[in-house]
Write a protein that holds these residues in place. Structure first.
Motif, mmCIF file in Angstrom:
data_model
loop_
_atom_site.group_PDB
_atom_site.id
_atom_site.type_symbol
_atom_site.label_atom_id
_atom_site.label_comp_id
_atom_site.label_asym_id
_atom_site.label_seq_id
_atom_site.Cartn_x
_atom_site.Cartn_y
_atom_site.Cartn_z
ATOM 1 N N VAL A 164 -9.380 0.272 -4.716
ATOM 2 C CA VAL A 164 -8.526 -0.178 -5.815
ATOM 3 C C VAL A 164 -7.199 -0.626 -5.222
ATOM 4 O O VAL A 164 -6.448 0.186 -4.675
ATOM 5 C CB VAL A 164 -8.290 0.930 -6.853
ATOM 6 C CG1 VAL A 164 -7.403 0.407 -7.996
ATOM 7 C CG2 VAL A 164 -9.604 1.447 -7.406
ATOM 8 N N GLU A 165 -6.928 -1.923 -5.300
ATOM 9 C CA GLU A 165 -5.637 -2.459 -4.872
ATOM 10 C C GLU A 165 -4.782 -2.642 -6.119
ATOM 11 O O GLU A 165 -5.237 -3.221 -7.097
ATOM 12 C CB GLU A 165 -5.811 -3.790 -4.153
ATOM 13 C CG GLU A 165 -4.498 -4.394 -3.664
ATOM 14 C CD GLU A 165 -4.690 -5.729 -2.962
ATOM 15 O OE1 GLU A 165 -5.073 -5.718 -1.780
ATOM 16 O OE2 GLU A 165 -4.461 -6.766 -3.621
ATOM 17 N N GLN A 166 -3.561 -2.152 -6.077
ATOM 18 C CA GLN A 166 -2.750 -2.236 -7.276
ATOM 19 C C GLN A 166 -1.269 -2.425 -6.966
ATOM 20 O O GLN A 166 -0.776 -1.983 -5.924
ATOM 21 C CB GLN A 166 -2.926 -0.989 -8.143
ATOM 22 C CG GLN A 166 -2.397 0.297 -7.519
ATOM 23 C CD GLN A 166 -2.530 1.483 -8.464
ATOM 24 O OE1 GLN A 166 -3.125 1.399 -9.534
ATOM 25 N NE2 GLN A 166 -1.953 2.614 -8.085
ATOM 26 N N THR A 167 -0.616 -3.118 -7.876
ATOM 27 C CA THR A 167 0.841 -3.176 -7.923
ATOM 28 C C THR A 167 1.245 -2.459 -9.192
ATOM 29 O O THR A 167 0.746 -2.776 -10.277
ATOM 30 C CB THR A 167 1.353 -4.620 -7.952
ATOM 31 O OG1 THR A 167 0.830 -5.338 -6.828
ATOM 32 C CG2 THR A 167 2.877 -4.659 -7.911
ATOM 33 N N VAL A 168 2.146 -1.467 -9.057
ATOM 34 C CA VAL A 168 2.555 -0.654 -10.201
ATOM 35 C C VAL A 168 4.035 -0.897 -10.478
ATOM 36 O O VAL A 168 4.847 -1.028 -9.548
ATOM 37 C CB VAL A 168 2.306 0.847 -9.947
ATOM 38 C CG1 VAL A 168 2.538 1.650 -11.237
ATOM 39 C CG2 VAL A 168 0.895 1.088 -9.433
ATOM 40 N N TYR A 169 4.380 -0.936 -11.763
ATOM 41 C CA TYR A 169 5.733 -1.263 -12.196
ATOM 42 C C TYR A 169 6.372 -0.075 -12.912
ATOM 43 O O TYR A 169 5.692 0.721 -13.572
ATOM 44 C CB TYR A 169 5.712 -2.461 -13.157
ATOM 45 C CG TYR A 169 5.163 -3.718 -12.535
ATOM 46 C CD1 TYR A 169 6.002 -4.715 -12.062
ATOM 47 C CD2 TYR A 169 3.785 -3.901 -12.403
ATOM 48 C CE1 TYR A 169 5.496 -5.868 -11.481
ATOM 49 C CE2 TYR A 169 3.272 -5.051 -11.817
ATOM 50 C CZ TYR A 169 4.130 -6.028 -11.363
ATOM 51 O OH TYR A 169 3.617 -7.164 -10.777
ATOM 52 N N LEU A 170 7.677 0.037 -12.775
ATOM 53 C CA LEU A 170 8.422 0.997 -13.576
ATOM 54 C C LEU A 170 8.480 0.510 -15.020
ATOM 55 O O LEU A 170 8.128 -0.632 -15.318
ATOM 56 C CB LEU A 170 9.837 1.172 -13.023
ATOM 57 C CG LEU A 170 9.957 1.758 -11.616
ATOM 58 C CD1 LEU A 170 11.419 1.734 -11.156
ATOM 59 C CD2 LEU A 170 9.399 3.184 -11.558
ATOM 60 N N GLY A 171 8.950 1.370 -15.898
ATOM 61 C CA GLY A 171 9.051 1.003 -17.299
ATOM 62 C C GLY A 171 9.957 -0.180 -17.550
ATOM 63 O O GLY A 171 9.793 -0.902 -18.540
ATOM 64 N N ASN A 172 10.918 -0.412 -16.635
ATOM 65 C CA ASN A 172 11.835 -1.555 -16.791
ATOM 66 C C ASN A 172 11.290 -2.841 -16.187
ATOM 67 O O ASN A 172 11.990 -3.859 -16.143
ATOM 68 C CB ASN A 172 13.205 -1.227 -16.183
ATOM 69 C CG ASN A 172 13.148 -0.949 -14.685
ATOM 70 O OD1 ASN A 172 12.140 -1.223 -14.025
ATOM 71 N ND2 ASN A 172 14.219 -0.389 -14.135
ATOM 72 N N GLY A 173 10.029 -2.798 -15.699
ATOM 73 C CA GLY A 173 9.398 -4.004 -15.167
ATOM 74 C C GLY A 173 9.569 -4.229 -13.680
ATOM 75 O O GLY A 173 9.095 -5.231 -13.147
ATOM 76 N N THR A 174 10.226 -3.292 -12.980
ATOM 77 C CA THR A 174 10.440 -3.423 -11.533
ATOM 78 C C THR A 174 9.218 -2.933 -10.766
ATOM 79 O O THR A 174 8.785 -1.787 -10.957
ATOM 80 C CB THR A 174 11.664 -2.606 -11.085
ATOM 81 O OG1 THR A 174 12.815 -3.037 -11.797
ATOM 82 C CG2 THR A 174 11.906 -2.758 -9.591
ATOM 83 N N PRO A 175 8.631 -3.754 -9.885
ATOM 84 C CA PRO A 175 7.506 -3.261 -9.077
ATOM 85 C C PRO A 175 7.986 -2.225 -8.063
ATOM 86 O O PRO A 175 8.985 -2.441 -7.373
ATOM 87 C CB PRO A 175 6.991 -4.525 -8.383
ATOM 88 C CG PRO A 175 8.137 -5.476 -8.379
ATOM 89 C CD PRO A 175 8.950 -5.167 -9.595
ATOM 90 N N PHE A 176 7.310 -1.093 -7.996
ATOM 91 C CA PHE A 176 7.743 -0.036 -7.077
ATOM 92 C C PHE A 176 6.634 0.433 -6.138
ATOM 93 O O PHE A 176 6.894 1.183 -5.202
ATOM 94 C CB PHE A 176 8.277 1.171 -7.861
ATOM 95 C CG PHE A 176 7.195 2.018 -8.500
ATOM 96 C CD1 PHE A 176 6.662 3.114 -7.830
ATOM 97 C CD2 PHE A 176 6.728 1.732 -9.770
ATOM 98 C CE1 PHE A 176 5.668 3.886 -8.414
ATOM 99 C CE2 PHE A 176 5.737 2.501 -10.363
ATOM 100 C CZ PHE A 176 5.210 3.586 -9.682
ATOM 101 N N GLU A 177 5.405 0.002 -6.364
ATOM 102 C CA GLU A 177 4.304 0.446 -5.508
ATOM 103 C C GLU A 177 3.297 -0.670 -5.301
ATOM 104 O O GLU A 177 2.902 -1.349 -6.253
ATOM 105 C CB GLU A 177 3.580 1.644 -6.138
ATOM 106 C CG GLU A 177 2.322 2.063 -5.378
ATOM 107 C CD GLU A 177 1.473 3.069 -6.139
ATOM 108 O OE1 GLU A 177 0.235 2.929 -6.100
ATOM 109 O OE2 GLU A 177 2.042 3.979 -6.778
ATOM 110 N N PHE A 178 2.910 -0.857 -4.058
ATOM 111 C CA PHE A 178 1.755 -1.686 -3.730
ATOM 112 C C PHE A 178 0.850 -0.810 -2.882
ATOM 113 O O PHE A 178 1.285 -0.237 -1.873
ATOM 114 C CB PHE A 178 2.166 -2.943 -2.970
ATOM 115 C CG PHE A 178 0.997 -3.793 -2.550
ATOM 116 C CD1 PHE A 178 0.120 -4.317 -3.482
ATOM 117 C CD2 PHE A 178 0.780 -4.074 -1.203
ATOM 118 C CE1 PHE A 178 -0.961 -5.095 -3.102
ATOM 119 C CE2 PHE A 178 -0.301 -4.844 -0.809
ATOM 120 C CZ PHE A 178 -1.164 -5.360 -1.761
#
Length: 233
Positions: free
Chosen positions: A202-216
Motif C-alpha cells: 500500500v503506497e499512500q500520501t496522507v494529509y493533515l486535517g488542514n490539507g498539508t501532506p505529512f506522510e509518504f
C-alpha cells in the motif's frame, strides 16, 4: 453524540474483544441508540458500514448477527486509522525500528510531500508486530518542519497518536495505491515470508486535517494477515 464512524469502530472493537461473539445477535437498534445516546438513523449508518465490511449480516425479521468469516486483521481501506488504533485494543502492538535517519528528499519525495530539496525528512523503516507476530513492514518519510520531534520513543509506540495527542493535529484524507508484489529480501527476513509468497503493498500520501501532506509511505503486508475492504458511499 458520537458519529456513526466512531460507533462502528466501537462495535468492531467489541466484536474483536469477544464482547459480541460471532454468529450471535447484536442488540436491537433502539438499544444501541440508547447506549450511544444517538438516533436510530446514526446507528443504522454505523451498522450499514459494518455490514458492507462483511463484519455483520442481517436476517430479515430476526435481527443483525456477527459474521463468522470476519477477521481481526480485515481493514477498511477508506479509513485513516493507524495500526495501533486499529488493532491495539485487541492485542499488543509493538514496533521494531529497522532504520531511522534524517535525510534530504529526492524529486519524487519532494513532489509527494510538496516540499523543497533543502527541507529535511525523516526516513523510517519499521516492522509492526501484533502479539509478537510480524504483520506489516513500513517505509515512511515525513517532513521535519511539519512533524517535529519524532524520536525512537515515538516510533516505538504510535506516530499517529503522537501527531494527534502531542502536536494536536488531526489526520485528514489519504491517497492510496494498492498492488500485489513478490516478497523481497526484507519481506522474507522481517515478515517471515517465503520467496514465493505474495505481498500486498500500500503506497499512500496522507494529509493533515488542514490539507498539508505529512506522510509518504509504502507498507508491505503479509498476504495472510487480513483483507483490504473498499466501501464506496
Amino acid at each position: 453524540m458520537a458519529n456513526y464512524q466512531d460507533i462502528a469502530a466501537d462495535i468492531r472493537s467489541k466484536i474483536n474483544h469477544g464482547f459480541y461473539q460471532k454468529e450471535h445477535k447484536l442488540p436491537k437498534q433502539s438499544e444501541l441508540a440508547s447506549h450511544y445516546q444517538t438516533s436510530r438513523v446514526t446507528i443504522q449508518k454505523a451498522l450499514t458500514m459494518l455490514q458492507m465490511e462483511g463484519i455483520i449480516y442481517a436476517k430479515k425479521g430476526i435481527g443483525t448477527f456477527i459474521s463468522d468469516s470476519y477477521s481481526t486483521f480485515d481493514y477498511n481501506a477508506k479509513i485513516n486509522r493507524g495500526l495501533t488504533k486499529r488493532l491495539g485494543e485487541t492485542g499488543k502492538i509493538t514496533s521494531k525500528i529497522i532504520s531511522f535517519d534524517v535525510i534530504y528528499p529526492d524529486e519524487k519525495e519532494q513532489e509527494k510531500l510538496k516540499i523543497t530539496a533543502d527541507q529535511q525528512i525523516y526516513d523510517i523503516v519499521r516492522l509492526r508486530l501484533f502479539d509478537d507476530i510480524p504483520v506489516v513492514l513500513e517505509y515512511t518519510i515525513m517532513p521535519l518542519h511539519i512533524i517535529p520531534g519524532i524520536t525512537t520513543s515515538v516510533l516505538s509506540s504510535s506516530v499517529y497518536g503522537y501527531i494527534t495527542n502531542h502536536l494536536h493535529q488531526t489526520i485528514g484524507t489519504s491517497i492510496r495505491r494498492i498492488k500485489a508484489d513478490h516478497a523481497d529480501t526484507y519481506d522474507q527476513q522481517y515478515l517471515a515470508c517465503a520467496a514465493t509468497d505474495p505481498i500486498l503493498e500500500v503506497e499512500q500520501t496522507v494529509y493533515l486535517g488542514n490539507g498539508t501532506p505529512f506522510e509518504f509511505s509504502q507498507s508491505r503486508h503479509r498476504y495472510d494477515m487480513g483483507d483490504f475492504i473498499v466501501i464506496n458511499t
